[in-house]
Scaffold this motif. Structure first.
Motif, mmCIF file in Angstrom:
data_model
loop_
_atom_site.group_PDB
_atom_site.id
_atom_site.type_symbol
_atom_site.label_atom_id
_atom_site.label_comp_id
_atom_site.label_asym_id
_atom_site.label_seq_id
_atom_site.Cartn_x
_atom_site.Cartn_y
_atom_site.Cartn_z
ATOM 1 N N UNK A 177 33.857 36.266 56.664
ATOM 2 C CA UNK A 177 34.695 36.968 55.690
ATOM 3 C C UNK A 177 34.609 38.472 55.889
ATOM 4 N N UNK A 178 35.634 39.144 55.433
ATOM 5 C CA UNK A 178 35.632 40.608 55.450
ATOM 6 C C UNK A 178 34.907 41.067 54.191
ATOM 7 N N UNK A 197 31.014 42.924 48.132
ATOM 8 C CA UNK A 197 32.376 43.421 47.971
ATOM 9 C C UNK A 197 33.234 42.802 49.071
ATOM 10 N N UNK A 198 34.395 42.294 48.695
ATOM 11 C CA UNK A 198 35.265 41.641 49.674
ATOM 12 C C UNK A 198 36.628 42.320 49.709
ATOM 13 N N UNK A 199 37.279 42.124 50.807
ATOM 14 C CA UNK A 199 38.675 42.507 50.963
ATOM 15 C C UNK A 199 39.463 41.224 50.683
ATOM 16 N N UNK A 200 39.870 41.032 49.426
ATOM 17 C CA UNK A 200 40.484 39.765 49.001
ATOM 18 C C UNK A 200 41.842 39.569 49.652
ATOM 19 N N UNK A 251 37.441 28.005 41.381
ATOM 20 C CA UNK A 251 36.919 28.239 40.035
ATOM 21 C C UNK A 251 37.693 27.447 39.007
ATOM 22 N N UNK A 252 37.110 27.291 37.828
ATOM 23 C CA UNK A 252 37.773 26.478 36.803
ATOM 24 C C UNK A 252 39.041 27.144 36.265
ATOM 25 N N UNK A 282 38.631 33.073 41.309
ATOM 26 C CA UNK A 282 38.099 33.550 42.590
ATOM 27 C C UNK A 282 39.144 33.399 43.679
ATOM 28 N N UNK A 283 39.174 34.379 44.559
ATOM 29 C CA UNK A 283 40.147 34.353 45.627
ATOM 30 C C UNK A 283 39.409 34.491 46.951
#
Length: 84
Positions: free
Chosen positions: A51-52, A61-64, A72-73, A77-78
């Motif tokens: 992942x990035x 920290x992500x680049x979504x 997720x319920x 989350x992406x």
């Protein structure tokens, strides 16, 4: 007299062998537990590496990816973009 000395020596040898075997069994169980923890962590490390994502301020920290899979319920989350 000789029979008593031989029996005592055999008994002490068996006692020491039993103690050493117990020690190595505990060490082996500890090593197997550690190995299982490492094997359980492999998919997490592979997913982070793919992942990035970076560590920033003690968090991830992500680049979504806006078109990425949601989880997720409440679908909160992406999926992160793959590393370039």
């Amino acid at each position: 007299m000789w029979f008593g000395a031989a029996a005592t020596t055999l008994l002490l040898t068996l006692l020491v062998a039993w103690a050493v075997l117990g020690y190595y069994r505990r060490e082996l169980a500890s090593a197997q537990d550690a190995l299982q923890r490492y094997e359980d962590a492999i998919p997490v490390v592979q997913a982070f590496h793919a992942s990035d994502a970076v560590i920033c301020g003690g968090r991830i920290c992500t680049n979504a990816d806006p078109a990425g899979q949601q989880a997720g319920d409440r679908q909160q989350y992406r999926q992160a973009r793959p590393r370039p």
